[in-house]
Design an enzyme around this catalytic site. Structure first.
Site, PDB file in Angstrom:
ATOM      1  N   PRO A   2       0.679  -1.394   0.243  1.00  0.00           N
ATOM      2  CA  PRO A   2      -0.071  -0.029   0.093  1.00  0.00           C
ATOM      3  C   PRO A   2       0.811   1.201   0.184  1.00  0.00           C
ATOM      4  CG  PRO A   2      -0.203  -0.994   1.805  1.00  0.00           C
ATOM      5  CD  PRO A   2       1.057  -1.402   1.644  1.00  0.00           C
ATOM      6  N   GLU A   3       0.520   2.160  -0.760  1.00  0.00           N
ATOM      7  CA  GLU A   3       0.734   3.674  -1.253  1.00  0.00           C
ATOM      8  C   GLU A   3      -0.141   4.786  -0.513  1.00  0.00           C
ATOM      9  OE1 GLU A   3       3.568   4.449  -3.600  1.00  0.00           O
ATOM     10  OE2 GLU A   3       4.091   2.233  -3.965  1.00  0.00           O
ATOM     11  N   LYS A  61       1.041   7.137   4.666  1.00  0.00           N
ATOM     12  CA  LYS A  61       0.221   6.135   4.647  1.00  0.00           C
ATOM     13  C   LYS A  61       0.074   5.769   6.464  1.00  0.00           C
ATOM     14  CE  LYS A  61       4.358   5.277   1.151  1.00  0.00           C
ATOM     15  NZ  LYS A  61       5.418   5.135   1.214  1.00  0.00           N
ATOM     16  N   ARG A 306      16.412  -1.094  -4.154  1.00  0.00           N
ATOM     17  CA  ARG A 306      15.320  -1.275  -4.793  1.00  0.00           C
ATOM     18  C   ARG A 306      15.088  -1.286  -6.219  1.00  0.00           C
ATOM     19  NH1 ARG A 306      11.517   2.185  -0.793  1.00  0.00           N
ATOM     20  NH2 ARG A 306      10.387   1.240  -1.569  1.00  0.00           N
TER      21      ARG A 306
END
Length: 323
Positions: A2-3, A61, A306
DNA sequence: AACGCGACCTGCGAGC
DNA sequence: TGCTCGCAGGTCGCGT
């Protein structure tokens, strides 16, 4: 998973099921999911049972539920004498967390970590379940503290001028009505770092993660390594607008699913496959370049441990950090 | 102040 | 079939 858009979908869905309801019981099935609650499982449960959920609030978030504590049996107003709640149940979904509304007869999910039982209301599910495969997320009880800028702590149905302590260090997110572009731009300019690093820094702007950082940069035609201290105001404005646009689009797509019984945190449905322009599209043509007859291939690079995805043509790597 | 890295976790698909 | 590897949307804290 989730963002910001995903968390906002959860917030909206949750708000309509839990506001005004009282917590009647809590089962902690895996204490690792409440490891940020320093005082342990008993204290966590003790803080929640008999409390009433007033709202579901989000900044970036982070998601929290301000709680009204019950009056003491002896008439002592106790820890919460005024109308304002002083504590909240905090939730962060991490990479894989879900908050689901379920009926009691639904079998436990494989990765069910915490079950919260709620007072009975006709036609409403009785349980709020925290399910989390990777356990990077979690729940804990925290204090509410005044906001630095005096505005609401975050986005909720009935905003309070207080914020959950563990979320107070992060900046407002771009979808927050109190988001300040000037404050954002000032912070970005004062940093000496690359643009994506700043976007992912929740104290500069919150809610943006790896996916929406790449998407916003692509939309604004900016490279992730662009130096922040030389960023022009117009570039920063374009970037913030891009972030808002892409997150609102995601929100619209996610919004279609929260009419169901539970809050949908199914993540990769619909939106992700269809609407992303850069993230996860290594080897594919850049759609914007293709429109003007260019064949440019989106490339994937390692950055900050990433993946980052860029179009080498319309998001050229800056040479001296400027352009 | 900024950065790089490890830690916290489970599961999936690719490749051998 | 079964193994190992790399990868996954996030944050936190440490040493440099």
């Amino acid at each position: 998973m989730p963002e910001l858009p995903e968390v906002e979908v959860v917030r909206r869905g949750l708000a309509r099921w839990v506001r005004g309801r009282t917590i009647t019981g809590v089962d902690v099935l895996d204490s690792r999911s409440i490891r940020r609650h320093a005082l342990g499982t008993e204290d966590f449960i003790g803080n929640l049972v008999d409390a009433t959920v007033l709202d579901v609030v989000r900044r970036g978030k982070f998601l929290w539920m301000p709680l009204a504590m019950p009056d003491s049996p002896d008439g002592d107003p106790g820890t919460n004498p005024g109308d304002l709640p002083k504590v909240a149940l905090m939730a962060h979904l991490g990479m894989s967390g879900q908050l689901l509304m379920q009926d009691p007869d639904v079998a436990d999910e494989k990765h069910l970590k915490v079950r919260i039982r709620l007072s009975t209301v006709p036609d409403m599910p009785e349980q709020l379940r925290f399910v989390d495969q990777r356990i990077f997320g979690g729940l804990f009880v925290t204090s509410l503290v005044p906001t630095v800028d005096g505005g609401p702590g975050g986005l909720g149905e009935t905003p309070l001028p207080e914020i959950a302590e563990e979320a107070s260090h992060i900046a407002r997110d771009p979808l927050d009505p109190y988001f300040s572009f000037d404050a954002f731009y000032k912070k970005v300019k004062s940093r000496k770092t690359g643009l994506k690093r700043a976007l992912l820094d929740q104290s500069v702007v919150s809610g943006i993660g790896n996916i929406y950082a790449d998407e916003a940069l692509w939309r604004a035609r900016l490279h992730y390594a662009r130096a922040t201290d030389t960023l022009r105001r117009a570039d920063a404005e374009r970037l913030v607008e891009a972030a808002k646009d892409v997150m609102n689009a995601a929100l619209d797509a996610g919004g279609t699913s929260f009419d169901s019984l539970y809050v949908n945190v199914n993540g990769d449905s619909g939106y992700f496959a269809r609407s992303l322009n850069a993230y996860g599209r290594a080897g594919e043509l850049c759609g914007r370049c293709e429109e003007i007859g260019l064949r440019s291939i989106i490339k994937r690079e390692q950055f900050m441990n990433r993946s980052s995805y860029t179009c080498p043509v319309c998001q050229p790597r800056p040479r001296n950090g400027r352009w």
